[in-house]
Every structure is written in structure tokens, then in C-alpha cells.
Design an enzyme around this catalytic site. Structure first.
Site, PDB file in Angstrom:
ATOM      1  N   MET A  35      61.918  -3.273   4.324  1.00 17.98           N
ATOM      2  CA  MET A  35      63.359  -3.368   4.509  1.00 17.98           C
ATOM      3  C   MET A  35      64.042  -3.161   3.168  1.00 17.98           C
ATOM      4  O   MET A  35      63.711  -3.829   2.186  1.00 17.98           O
ATOM      5  CB  MET A  35      63.721  -4.725   5.098  1.00 17.98           C
ATOM      6  CG  MET A  35      63.218  -4.904   6.523  1.00 17.98           C
ATOM      7  SD  MET A  35      63.445  -6.597   7.091  1.00 17.98           S
ATOM      8  CE  MET A  35      62.136  -7.422   6.169  1.00 17.98           C
ATOM      9  N   GLN A  61      56.525   3.230   0.697  1.00 19.56           N
ATOM     10  CA  GLN A  61      57.392   3.939   1.645  1.00 19.56           C
ATOM     11  C   GLN A  61      58.296   4.921   0.902  1.00 19.56           C
ATOM     12  O   GLN A  61      58.879   4.578  -0.124  1.00 19.56           O
ATOM     13  CB  GLN A  61      58.254   2.921   2.409  1.00 19.56           C
ATOM     14  CG  GLN A  61      59.196   3.543   3.421  1.00 19.56           C
ATOM     15  CD  GLN A  61      60.105   2.507   4.078  1.00 19.56           C
ATOM     16  OE1 GLN A  61      60.859   2.845   4.994  1.00 19.56           O
ATOM     17  NE2 GLN A  61      60.067   1.263   3.637  1.00 19.56           N
ATOM     18  N   CYS A 105      65.432   5.317   9.331  1.00 20.81           N
ATOM     19  CA  CYS A 105      66.587   4.611   8.785  1.00 20.81           C
ATOM     20  C   CYS A 105      67.876   5.067   9.473  1.00 20.81           C
ATOM     21  O   CYS A 105      68.178   6.259   9.490  1.00 20.81           O
ATOM     22  CB  CYS A 105      66.692   4.825   7.284  1.00 20.81           C
ATOM     23  SG  CYS A 105      68.093   3.957   6.543  1.00 20.81           S
ATOM     24  N   LYS A 153      56.990   5.928  10.006  1.00 22.98           N
ATOM     25  CA  LYS A 153      57.841   5.066  10.820  1.00 22.98           C
ATOM     26  C   LYS A 153      58.991   5.901  11.352  1.00 22.98           C
ATOM     27  O   LYS A 153      59.599   6.667  10.598  1.00 22.98           O
ATOM     28  CB  LYS A 153      58.388   3.897  10.014  1.00 22.98           C
ATOM     29  CG  LYS A 153      59.219   2.955  10.893  1.00 22.98           C
ATOM     30  CD  LYS A 153      59.871   1.827  10.127  1.00 22.98           C
ATOM     31  CE  LYS A 153      60.688   0.989  11.113  1.00 22.98           C
ATOM     32  NZ  LYS A 153      61.531   0.007  10.428  1.00 22.98           N
ATOM     33  N   HIS A 178      60.207   2.209  16.193  1.00 14.01           N
ATOM     34  CA  HIS A 178      61.315   1.327  16.554  1.00 14.01           C
ATOM     35  C   HIS A 178      61.931   1.863  17.851  1.00 14.01           C
ATOM     36  O   HIS A 178      62.318   3.031  17.920  1.00 14.01           O
ATOM     37  CB  HIS A 178      62.358   1.302  15.437  1.00 14.01           C
ATOM     38  CG  HIS A 178      63.468   0.327  15.669  1.00 14.01           C
ATOM     39  ND1 HIS A 178      63.589  -0.841  14.949  1.00 14.01           N
ATOM     40  CD2 HIS A 178      64.495   0.325  16.549  1.00 14.01           C
ATOM     41  CE1 HIS A 178      64.651  -1.507  15.369  1.00 14.01           C
ATOM     42  NE2 HIS A 178      65.215  -0.818  16.348  1.00 14.01           N
ATOM     43  N   ASN A 197      57.915  -1.818  17.108  1.00 14.14           N
ATOM     44  CA  ASN A 197      58.915  -2.418  16.231  1.00 14.14           C
ATOM     45  C   ASN A 197      60.245  -2.525  16.978  1.00 14.14           C
ATOM     46  O   ASN A 197      60.583  -1.651  17.771  1.00 14.14           O
ATOM     47  CB  ASN A 197      59.071  -1.572  14.964  1.00 14.14           C
ATOM     48  CG  ASN A 197      60.138  -2.094  14.024  1.00 14.14           C
ATOM     49  OD1 ASN A 197      61.070  -1.372  13.681  1.00 14.14           O
ATOM     50  ND2 ASN A 197      60.013  -3.334  13.592  1.00 14.14           N
ATOM     51  N   GLY A 216      60.303  -6.914  11.074  1.00 13.49           N
ATOM     52  CA  GLY A 216      61.201  -6.707   9.950  1.00 13.49           C
ATOM     53  C   GLY A 216      62.144  -7.874   9.779  1.00 13.49           C
ATOM     54  O   GLY A 216      61.822  -8.902   9.188  1.00 13.49           O
ATOM     55  N   ARG A 217      63.356  -7.746  10.340  1.00 11.32           N
ATOM     56  CA  ARG A 217      64.406  -8.742  10.131  1.00 11.32           C
ATOM     57  C   ARG A 217      63.989 -10.152  10.539  1.00 11.32           C
ATOM     58  O   ARG A 217      64.402 -11.134   9.910  1.00 11.32           O
ATOM     59  CB  ARG A 217      65.662  -8.330  10.909  1.00 11.32           C
ATOM     60  CG  ARG A 217      66.353  -7.100  10.361  1.00 11.32           C
ATOM     61  CD  ARG A 217      67.390  -6.562  11.331  1.00 11.32           C
ATOM     62  NE  ARG A 217      66.772  -6.039  12.545  1.00 11.32           N
ATOM     63  CZ  ARG A 217      67.339  -6.058  13.742  1.00 11.32           C
ATOM     64  NH1 ARG A 217      68.537  -6.582  13.889  1.00 11.32           N
ATOM     65  NH2 ARG A 217      66.720  -5.557  14.789  1.00 11.32           N
TER      66      ARG A 217
END
Length: 325
Positions: A1, A55, A85, A124, A153, A184, A208-209
């Protein structure tokens, strides 16, 4: 992140129960870029006991391969390409999730990086940019270029974090790609991780978060997967985590209010599990000094209390996400 998973944050998470591996913030790759020292520290000074993947984000094939080769000089577990992103400042440059609009460019980028990376090369991505029109084609490119692991994601770039996660697309990808796939998106707890794994058939989950909110989540997932009782976390433990994190990320000469404001970035997530009315979040966001912030923590998460931190985020308590995950 981005602006979160730096060396000190990883160290604090590892003390609570580390994931199987970490992924750095993304190295921004362009014609004038060099490997950012503060990101590289998470690799070269890694004391978590876990592997760290480096990354990258960018669209210039020459410079992406240059950066990937430069990274080989450091003790990375592998190279990870960000194609997910959702920040407009990123995707407008055709980077991150912006690449998903152009399967031909994705083909070229994956091919060049696969050739440049002798070890593990991971990707990702999201399920699409505006829609899912290119989804299957890009999954086929993941297979074509023998990507070693895919993290998916389950939202489009344009959906940001607002929609429900489309786990059916993660299931579809797990059935289509040849490499292991990590699911994700809204993996909020050990119970949710179990449901996601059972439904999608994914090889694992990427968190993640919700690891900012609950740094014990990786330990809890392992306990659940092993059939063991899942650890309950007290607000007292959360208070200690907040103070450990403050000490870890503090810059020696940073103004106090700047450091307090930096902590609010993390506490926006932590506060989702403190109280259902969001009172902690309301008060925390108005703190100006370290003492004010710690007093608020002590009031809502008393050191001598045994009240439990919520397993799942309280409904309606909004974190205002500001990081890519």
C-alpha cells in the site's frame, strides 16, 4: 500500500503476526526514475523474518526492465507489477490500473518483464478499467508470459473501493490462470478469508487496508485455517499497537502535528473497529498533539479494560481510504 507498507510499518505488523510475505510500496518507474531509497530500505533492512517482493508501477517498457534488473542486486523475493492502482493521477498516465485499457501494451510489458526477471515475477491487477471487457484476454496474457502469481482485486479501477467486491470474477480467474491466485478486496477477518477461499477456489488471500485496521489478521487467518480458536483482540492491545506504530513511524525532526496527522492515516482504519458510533474517529481526527491523540486512545481503549476490538468493521463507520490495496 502506497505511503503505508514501509520498513517501520512492516516491523510492527510482523510483531503482531506477519503475513507469508510482504510487498513494498511501489517504485515509480519512468525515464528519470531511480530506485527510491526509502522504499528500498524495506528490502535491504528487512528484519521481519518474511520475504519482501519489490513492487513497480509504470508503463515505459525500457525503464521497467531497467528497474527490474536493478532490483536483482538486492535481496528481493521477486518483482511485482502493479496493474491495479485506481488513483486518477496514476491511471491517466497509463500506469497501474490504466494498463488494463490496453491488452496489447500489457502483452508487451509482461513479455519484457518476464524476460528480465529470472526469479519470481508476480502481478497485481483489478478485473478491468471501466468494465470487464478485457478481463479474459489479460488473464490469457498472464498465462502466456508464465507469471508466477497473480493477485486480483475484485473491482474495476473506476469502482475504486465503493462497490461490492465481485468475487465471481475472482473465482473465474482462479479457474482460468495457470499460476496460483490470491484474492484481494474486503478481506476483513479470518471468517471472511475462509468464505472467500471456499467460494473462489483461490490459493490464498492478499490483505491490504484491513491489516492496518487489524494487524493480527494474518495470525487469525492461520489459526482459522488450522482449525484452532481464533484469537480475540482487546481494545487494550489495539491501544498498544497504536502507540508502537507512532513510535516506529516517527521521524526524528518532524513537527509534532505532522506526525499526529500521519498517524490519522492509520487510525482512520483502526477506528472502524473501536466503537460502532464512530466517536473515536470523530475525536481522533481533531487531535493536534501527541498527548491529545494518546488521551483519546486511552479514553476509548483503556489500558485496564477487557473490551474487545470488533472482528469486522462496524457498519457505517467510514475509514476514508487513501491508499492502494
Amino acid at each position: 500500500m502506497q505511503d503505508v507498507t514501509d520498513k517501520p510499518f512492516m516491523a510492527v505488523i510482523a510483531d503482531c503476526g506477519a503475513p507469508d510475505y510482504f510487498v513494498t510500496e511501489y517504485f515509480r518507474v519512468h525515464v528519470q526514475s531511480r530506485l527510491e531509497k526509502h522504499i528500498l530500505e524495506a528490502v535491504t533492512e528487512n528484519n521481519t523474518g518474511r520475504p519482501v517482493f519489490a513492487q513497480m508501477i509504470g508503463e515505459d517498457i525500457y525503464h521497467l526492465t531497467r528497474a527490474a534488473k536493478d532490483l536483482q542486486a538486492h535481496p528481493i523475493a521477486g518483482v511485482d507489477l502493479n496493474m491495479g492502482c485506481p488513483s486518477p493521477t496514476v491511471y491517466k498516465k497509463q500506469c497501474g490500473g490504466g494498463l488494463l485499457r490496453d491488452p496489447q501494451k500489457v502483452d508487451q510489458v509482461l513479455g519484457a518483464l518476464r524476460e528480465a526477471v529470472p526469479g519470481l515475477f508476480t502481478v497485481k491487477m483489478r478485473i478491468g478499467f471501466q468494465d470487464t471487457e478485457n478481463f479474459d484476454a489479460i488473464l490469457d496474457l498472464v498465462n502466456k508470459h508464465e507469471v508466477d502469481l497473480l493477485s486480483l482485486h475484485g473491482r474495476t479501477v473506476k469502482e475504486m473501493y465503493r462497490s461490492q467486491v465481485h468475487y465471481d470474477f475472482i473465482k473465474r480467474a482462479a479457474e482460468r490462470v495457470n499460476c496460483p491466485l490470491l484474492a484481494n478486496g474486503d478481506v476483513t477477518s479470518a471468517a471472511k478469508a475462509r468464505w472467500v477461499l471456499d467460494y473462489t477456489g483461490a490459493a490464498g488471500v492478499m490483505v491490504g487496508r484491513h491489516a492496518i485496521r487489524n494487524p493480527w489478521i494474518f495470525r487469525q487467518i492461520r489459526e482459522d485455517q488450522a482449525g484452532l480458536p481464533v484469537s480475540k483482540i482487546t481494545l487494550h492491545q489495539v491501544n498498544r499497537y497504536v502507540k508502537d506504530l507512532y513510535a516506529a513511524v516517527a521521524k526524528p525532526h518532524a513537527p509534532e502535528q505532522a506526525q499526529v496527522n500521519k498517524m490519522k492515516k492509520y487510525l482512520n482504519f483502526v477506528g472502524q473497529g473501536v466503537d460502532p458510533e464512530g466517536k473515536f474517529l470523530y475525536e481522533m481526527r481533531r487531535a493536534k498533539t501527541k498527548q491529545q491523540l494518546f488521551d483519546i486512545c486511552d479514553r476509548h481503549m483503556p489500558e485496564d479494560g477487557d473490551a474487545l476490538f470488533a472482528d469486522e468493521p462496524y457498519s457505517g463507520v467510514i475509514a476514508r481510504p487513501n491508499c492502494e490495496s
